[in-house]
Design an enzyme around this catalytic site. Structure first.
Site, PDB file in Angstrom:
ATOM      1  CG  ASP A  44      -2.008   1.010   1.180  1.00 45.54           C
ATOM      2  OD1 ASP A  44      -1.701   2.214   1.007  1.00 45.54           O
ATOM      3  OD2 ASP A  44      -3.189   0.634   1.306  1.00 45.54           O
ATOM      4  CG  HIS A  98      -2.109  -0.943   6.081  1.00 41.36           C
ATOM      5  ND1 HIS A  98      -3.094  -0.229   5.442  1.00 41.36           N
ATOM      6  CD2 HIS A  98      -1.696  -1.877   5.198  1.00 41.36           C
ATOM      7  CE1 HIS A  98      -3.244  -0.707   4.214  1.00 41.36           C
ATOM      8  NE2 HIS A  98      -2.413  -1.704   4.039  1.00 41.36           N
ATOM      9  CB  CYS A 101      -5.068  -3.876   4.757  1.00 36.36           C
ATOM     10  SG  CYS A 101      -4.050  -4.788   3.576  1.00 36.36           S
TER      11      CYS A 101
HETATM   12 CO    CO Z   1      -2.623  -3.205   2.692  1.00 41.73          CO
END
Ligand code: CO
Length: 216
Positions: A44, A98, A101
């Protein structure tokens, strides 16, 4: 193409700024890297490892993939772990997931996204393993957050189970594996209390982390 020129221009400005701050920065870094940490995180774009812990290039060895998954036969990830531990001699491995996500969310939807569905199947396995605990969380946002956390805890275990970590521990090397989660909502990292520095700690760390309440 214009967008790419913009990146190259920014790069020149960054390199000039960095050299101005420390004239030896690039020459020292080019001779060797001595990172103390291996970071295994999500691809990400909002979770850039070095930046969110405010360190400089050269300080963290990084592997990122969609939803920070450690698969026992993933030669790419295993090679990174092996090189980090055996050659660079990092003493800390951080698995960082995280909240928010997309990979975790996609795994919960019954929608096809293509090849990646096979990768996300690993998250669905985590979901099934903890179905009971997750079902008890009535708020959907909190349930997804908990799955993000459980995924980190599971992946920490996978790192511990690799032949690389097992061999390092059997040789008595100081090496610990940690589970963290980052919030894209406030920029803060949260410790999931998963710190394992030997096989003897694995079960108790895992039990405590799994029993932990939602850390939001
Ligand atoms: Co992610």
């Amino acid at each position: 193409m214009e967008n790419l020129k913009y990146l190259l221009k920014r790069n020149r400005a960054w390199a000039a700024r960095t050299s101005a701050n420390d004239p030896n920065f690039f020459s020292a870094l080019s001779r060797q890297q001595t990172p103390k940490y291996l970071w295994i995180g999500c691809s990400d774009s909002r979770v850039p490892a070095t930046q969110i812990v405010d360190l400089l290039p050269g300080e963290i060895f990084v592997h990122r993939n969609v939803a920070n998954i450690i698969v026992h036969t993933d030669l790419n990830c295993l090679s990174v772990i092996q090189y980090a531990i055996e050659v660079l001699k990092v003493k800390y491995v951080i698995v960082c997931g995280h909240y928010g996500c997309g990979g975790v969310q996609a795994a919960l939807q019954n929608q096809r996204h293509g090849l990646i569905d096979n990768w996300l199947r690993h998250i669905q396995d985590v979901h099934e393993k903890y179905r009971k605990q997750l079902q008890a969380i009535t708020n959907e946002t909190d349930r997804i957050k908990r799955l993000c956390e459980l995924n980190v805890i599971e992946q920490v275990i996978h790192v511990c189970q690799t032949t690389i970590v097992q061999d390092a521990w059997s040789r008595g090397l100081p090496l610990s594996i940690h589970g963290w989660i980052y919030s894209i909502f406030d920029g803060l990292l949260r410790d999931l209390n998963m710190h394992v520095s030997g096989n003897e700690e694995l079960e108790s760390c895992y039990g405590k982390a799994i029993a932990g309440i939602l850390t939001v």
